[in-house]
Enzyme design. Structure first.
Site, PDB file in Angstrom:
ATOM      1  N   HIS A  61       0.903  -1.251   0.029  1.00 33.84           N
ATOM      2  CA  HIS A  61       0.146  -0.085   0.040  1.00 33.84           C
ATOM      3  C   HIS A  61       0.995   1.152  -0.006  1.00 33.84           C
ATOM      4  O   HIS A  61       1.918   1.297   0.388  1.00 33.84           O
ATOM      5  CB  HIS A  61      -0.724  -0.068   1.358  1.00 33.84           C
ATOM      6  CG  HIS A  61      -2.044  -1.092   1.224  1.00 33.84           C
ATOM      7  ND1 HIS A  61      -2.987  -1.029   2.102  1.00 33.84           N
ATOM      8  CD2 HIS A  61      -2.205  -2.138   0.370  1.00 33.84           C
ATOM      9  CE1 HIS A  61      -3.745  -2.113   1.689  1.00 33.84           C
ATOM     10  NE2 HIS A  61      -3.300  -2.633   0.932  1.00 33.84           N
ATOM     11  N   GLU A  63       0.943   3.652   1.894  1.00 36.23           N
ATOM     12  CA  GLU A  63       1.410   4.441   3.211  1.00 36.23           C
ATOM     13  C   GLU A  63       2.622   3.344   3.613  1.00 36.23           C
ATOM     14  O   GLU A  63       3.648   4.057   4.092  1.00 36.23           O
ATOM     15  CB  GLU A  63       0.507   3.983   4.239  1.00 36.23           C
ATOM     16  CG  GLU A  63      -0.897   4.864   3.918  1.00 36.23           C
ATOM     17  CD  GLU A  63      -2.025   4.195   3.211  1.00 36.23           C
ATOM     18  OE1 GLU A  63      -3.129   4.469   3.509  1.00 36.23           O
ATOM     19  OE2 GLU A  63      -1.519   3.585   2.288  1.00 36.23           O
ATOM     20  N   CYS A  91      -6.122   1.904   6.028  1.00 37.73           N
ATOM     21  CA  CYS A  91      -6.705   0.751   6.669  1.00 37.73           C
ATOM     22  C   CYS A  91      -6.061   0.442   7.720  1.00 37.73           C
ATOM     23  O   CYS A  91      -5.229   0.859   8.172  1.00 37.73           O
ATOM     24  CB  CYS A  91      -6.588  -0.388   5.485  1.00 37.73           C
ATOM     25  SG  CYS A  91      -4.640  -1.303   5.186  1.00 37.73           S
TER      26      CYS A  91
END
Length: 157
Positions: A61, A63, A91
């Protein structure tokens, strides 16, 4: 992981996150982009867009990739005093990484009622087992972020 592009003086960290999200969409990835900024001097330490499909890695992801790049560039697993800008509410996996990295603040664009874990779902940073809770601010350029995601998924249907 990509190195952050040189930012013109007028580019905000969120604008750079949107550029990373657009690049992710161009690669066929869900358009999420992230940037880590040192607010003390305005320096962008890392930026990335999603690469889960390209790397065949469910943890890739935006991040996570950005945290990894910033930690590598600083030679530290902890990133206190730094801020994360991301186009979508993180998430649970990303919230955990944010907590472990000890980021100071998280600014995000669109809220994610299905997969988000900051203001939705498990509300990770509010759990008693969370070791570090950054300040969080949602809804930054929310319409822009939501439209970028809607356009991506509309095109794929």
């Amino acid at each position: 992981m990509s190195q952050p592009p040189p930012a013109p003086p007028s580019a905000s960290p969120m604008d750079l996150a949107f550029a990373e999200a657009a690049a992710a969409a161009a690669r066929g990835e869900v358009p999420v982009g992230a940037v880590i900024l040192d607010p003390r001097d305005g320096r962008i330490l890392a930026s990335a867009g999603n690469r889960t499909e390209e790397l065949a890695d469910p943890t890739a992801h935006a991040e996570i990739l950005t945290i990894r790049a910033a930690a590598a560039s600083l030679g530290s697993a902890r990133l206190p005093g730094l801020d994360l800008y991301v186009t979508l509410e993180p998430c649970a996996m990303c919230a955990a990484a944010i907590s472990f990295a000890r980021l100071r603040r998280v600014y995000f664009g669109a809220y994610d009622p299905k997969g988000g874990a900051v203001d939705h779902g498990p509300r990770f940073f509010q759990q008693p087992t969370c070791h570090h809770a950054p300040e969080t601010y949602g809804g930054f350029q929310e319409r822009r972020a939501a439209e970028q995601l809607r356009a991506f998924f509309k095109e794929r249907r």
